[in-house]
Design a protein around this motif. Structure first.
Motif, short mmCIF file in Angstrom:
data_model
loop_
_atom_site.label_atom_id
_atom_site.label_comp_id
_atom_site.label_asym_id
_atom_site.label_seq_id
_atom_site.Cartn_x
_atom_site.Cartn_y
_atom_site.Cartn_z
N THR A 87 0.82 -1.21 0.00
CA THR A 87 0.00 0.00 0.00
C THR A 87 0.86 1.26 0.00
OG1 THR A 87 -0.18 -0.15 2.41
CG2 THR A 87 -1.97 -1.10 1.11
N SER A 88 2.02 1.19 0.64
CA SER A 88 2.90 2.36 0.64
C SER A 88 3.47 2.61 -0.76
CB SER A 88 4.03 2.19 1.65
OG SER A 88 4.81 1.04 1.36
N GLU A 89 3.77 1.56 -1.50
CA GLU A 89 4.24 1.72 -2.88
C GLU A 89 3.14 2.31 -3.76
OE1 GLU A 89 7.54 -1.87 -3.27
OE2 GLU A 89 5.40 -2.32 -3.51
N LEU A 90 1.93 1.83 -3.57
CA LEU A 90 0.81 2.37 -4.33
C LEU A 90 0.56 3.83 -4.00
CD1 LEU A 90 -1.68 -0.63 -4.15
CD2 LEU A 90 -0.64 0.28 -6.22
N ASP A 91 0.65 4.18 -2.73
CA ASP A 91 0.42 5.57 -2.34
C ASP A 91 1.47 6.49 -2.93
OD1 ASP A 91 -1.29 7.37 -0.65
OD2 ASP A 91 0.67 7.83 0.21
N ALA A 92 2.69 5.99 -3.05
CA ALA A 92 3.76 6.80 -3.65
C ALA A 92 3.44 7.08 -5.12
CB ALA A 92 5.09 6.09 -3.52
N VAL A 93 2.85 6.11 -5.81
CA VAL A 93 2.45 6.31 -7.20
C VAL A 93 1.29 7.29 -7.27
CG1 VAL A 93 1.41 5.21 -9.21
CG2 VAL A 93 3.32 4.12 -8.05
N LEU A 94 0.30 7.14 -6.39
CA LEU A 94 -0.85 8.04 -6.39
C LEU A 94 -0.42 9.48 -6.14
CD1 LEU A 94 -3.61 6.05 -4.43
CD2 LEU A 94 -3.17 6.13 -6.89
N ASP A 95 0.64 9.65 -5.37
CA ASP A 95 1.09 11.00 -5.04
C ASP A 95 1.50 11.78 -6.29
OD1 ASP A 95 1.60 12.91 -2.92
OD2 ASP A 95 3.71 12.72 -3.46
N ARG A 96 1.89 11.07 -7.35
CA ARG A 96 2.28 11.74 -8.59
C ARG A 96 1.08 12.41 -9.28
NH1 ARG A 96 6.39 7.55 -11.69
NH2 ARG A 96 7.47 6.73 -9.83
N PHE A 97 -0.11 12.00 -8.89
CA PHE A 97 -1.32 12.50 -9.55
C PHE A 97 -2.12 13.45 -8.66
CE2 PHE A 97 -0.24 8.40 -11.39
CZ PHE A 97 -0.17 8.73 -12.74
N ARG A 98 -1.54 13.86 -7.55
CA ARG A 98 -2.22 14.80 -6.66
C ARG A 98 -1.82 16.23 -7.02
NH1 ARG A 98 -0.53 10.71 -2.19
NH2 ARG A 98 -2.45 9.46 -1.97
N ARG B 163 -6.06 4.82 -16.21
CA ARG B 163 -5.11 4.46 -17.28
C ARG B 163 -3.70 4.88 -16.92
NH1 ARG B 163 -6.00 8.58 -21.58
NH2 ARG B 163 -4.64 9.71 -20.13
N ASP B 164 -3.54 6.10 -16.42
CA ASP B 164 -2.21 6.63 -16.14
C ASP B 164 -1.58 5.99 -14.90
OD1 ASP B 164 -2.57 8.21 -18.34
OD2 ASP B 164 -3.10 10.02 -17.20
N ILE B 165 -2.40 5.62 -13.93
CA ILE B 165 -1.88 4.88 -12.77
C ILE B 165 -1.30 3.54 -13.24
CG2 ILE B 165 -2.55 3.65 -10.67
CD1 ILE B 165 -4.56 5.94 -10.16
N GLY B 166 -2.03 2.86 -14.11
CA GLY B 166 -1.55 1.58 -14.64
C GLY B 166 -0.29 1.73 -15.45
N ALA B 167 -0.21 2.81 -16.24
CA ALA B 167 0.99 3.04 -17.04
C ALA B 167 2.19 3.30 -16.15
CB ALA B 167 0.76 4.22 -17.99
N THR B 168 1.99 4.06 -15.08
CA THR B 168 3.08 4.36 -14.15
C THR B 168 3.57 3.09 -13.46
OG1 THR B 168 2.19 6.58 -13.78
CG2 THR B 168 3.75 5.75 -12.15
N LEU B 169 2.66 2.18 -13.16
CA LEU B 169 3.03 0.92 -12.51
C LEU B 169 3.61 -0.08 -13.50
CD1 LEU B 169 -0.06 0.54 -10.14
CD2 LEU B 169 2.32 0.88 -9.42
N GLY B 170 3.45 0.18 -14.80
CA GLY B 170 4.03 -0.68 -15.82
C GLY B 170 3.20 -1.87 -16.21
N CYS B 171 1.99 -1.97 -15.67
CA CYS B 171 1.16 -3.14 -15.99
C CYS B 171 -0.14 -2.77 -16.70
CB CYS B 171 0.83 -3.92 -14.71
SG CYS B 171 -0.04 -2.97 -13.46
N GLY B 172 -0.38 -1.49 -16.86
CA GLY B 172 -1.62 -1.07 -17.48
C GLY B 172 -2.79 -1.19 -16.51
#
Length: 292
Positions: free
Chosen positions: A100-111, A180-189
């Motif tokens: 969840t901490s890794e996911l939150d770090a990705v979400l932070d890019r979109f805040r 879409r962009d969250i998936g692209a950032t994570l590399g899995c779509g």
């Protein structure tokens, strides 16, 4: 029969377009009543859809800038043509093990203030045609990124491959594009598997009316909210009869003390008769409702 004026906060069910909701309300209240909606919801989405009746339709533009809230389910590992569950699958990839901490770090890019490219299948215009119509016809569609504001982006749950997010944002944000962009950032779509709108400005899901409960005109009247609901943050300007008469005819009146730039004009009986904006030392009526 008195004119119906006001707003309904409808809880739109899955499978209907926003236009379908408007058509159903119009059948209940009569074809002669103006009915419109604010803030389109895709058929696959549910939740708050403000519906305006009568002269309240002239206040729909006050909701354009309103903040909106959503709860969405983002399914990782599957990209679709429409960025949601309605489209065809473009690609599938394994979903990495994520905390969840890794996911939150990705979400932070979109805040905050971000650039977002709208979905190809959207209602935006390109040379006078809807983007989705061009895409369905097999045309290559490219939409320029737009600057949008995401005030809140919170991870509510992570049950692989789905993450549930809460979003609060300004106008122009596509939650499908965010998925879409969250998936692209994570590399899995990813694509948006489900979406519920929780509020539009003052209209909240907890007070929204399920469409199925609107069975006749009397029920609509029972749930009708005053047109002022969308401008409750505007100060009230209580007018005397002479000034109220001028405003009813679209005539500007003197603006005395105060620094407000906009106001709700009430007549001596306390009724909303117009919206005003300050123009120098005068209040200029911009929308007049008296007598409509």
């Amino acid at each position: 029969m008195a004119e119906l004026i006001g707003f309904l906060a409808v809880d739109k069910p899955i499978g209907l377009t926003s236009h379908d909701v408007v058509a159903r309300v119009r059948r209940l209240v009569g074809r002669t009543v103006k009915v419109g909606h604010a803030g389109t919801l895709d058929p696959a989405a549910t939740g708050v859809l403000p519906v305006a009746l009568g002269s309240a339709t002239r206040l729909i533009d006050q909701l354009v800038e309103a903040r909106k809230g959503y709860v969405g389910v983002v399914r990782l590992g599957v990209q679709t043509t429409t960025d949601d569950a309605e489209g065809e699958t473009l690609a599938t990839k394994p979903v990495p093990a994520l905390t969840t901490s890794e996911l939150d770090a990705v979400l932070d890019r979109f805040r905050g203030d971000i650039l977002q490219q709208p979905p190809v299948f959207s209602a935006l215009h390109i040379d006078g045609q809807r983007a989705y119509a061009l895409a369905r016809s097999g045309n290559d569609v490219t939409l320029a990124p737009r600057r949008v504001q995401i005030d809140r982006l919170e991870l509510l749950a992570w049950t692989p491959p789905d993450l549930t997010i809460a979003v609060e944002c300004g106008k122009g944000v596509y939650i499908r594009a965010l998925a879409r962009d969250i998936g692209a950032t994570l590399g899995c779509g990813a694509h948006l598997a489900a979406l519920q709108r929780t509020f539009v400005g003052p209209f909240r899901l907890e007070r929204a009316v399920p469409l199925a409960t609107l069975t006749d005109r009397s029920v609509v009247i029972q749930h009708l909210l005053p047109p002022e609901t969308v401008v409750l943050d505007w100060p009230i300007l209580q007018l005397n009869e002479a000034d109220a008469r001028r405003v009813r005819h679209g005539i500007a009146i003197p603006a005395h003390d105060g620094t407000e730039h906009c106001a709700r004009a009430h007549d001596p009986a306390g009724r909303l008769i117009a919206l005003l904006r300050r123009n120098g030392a005068r209040w200029q009526p911009v929308k007049v409702f008296a007598g409509e």
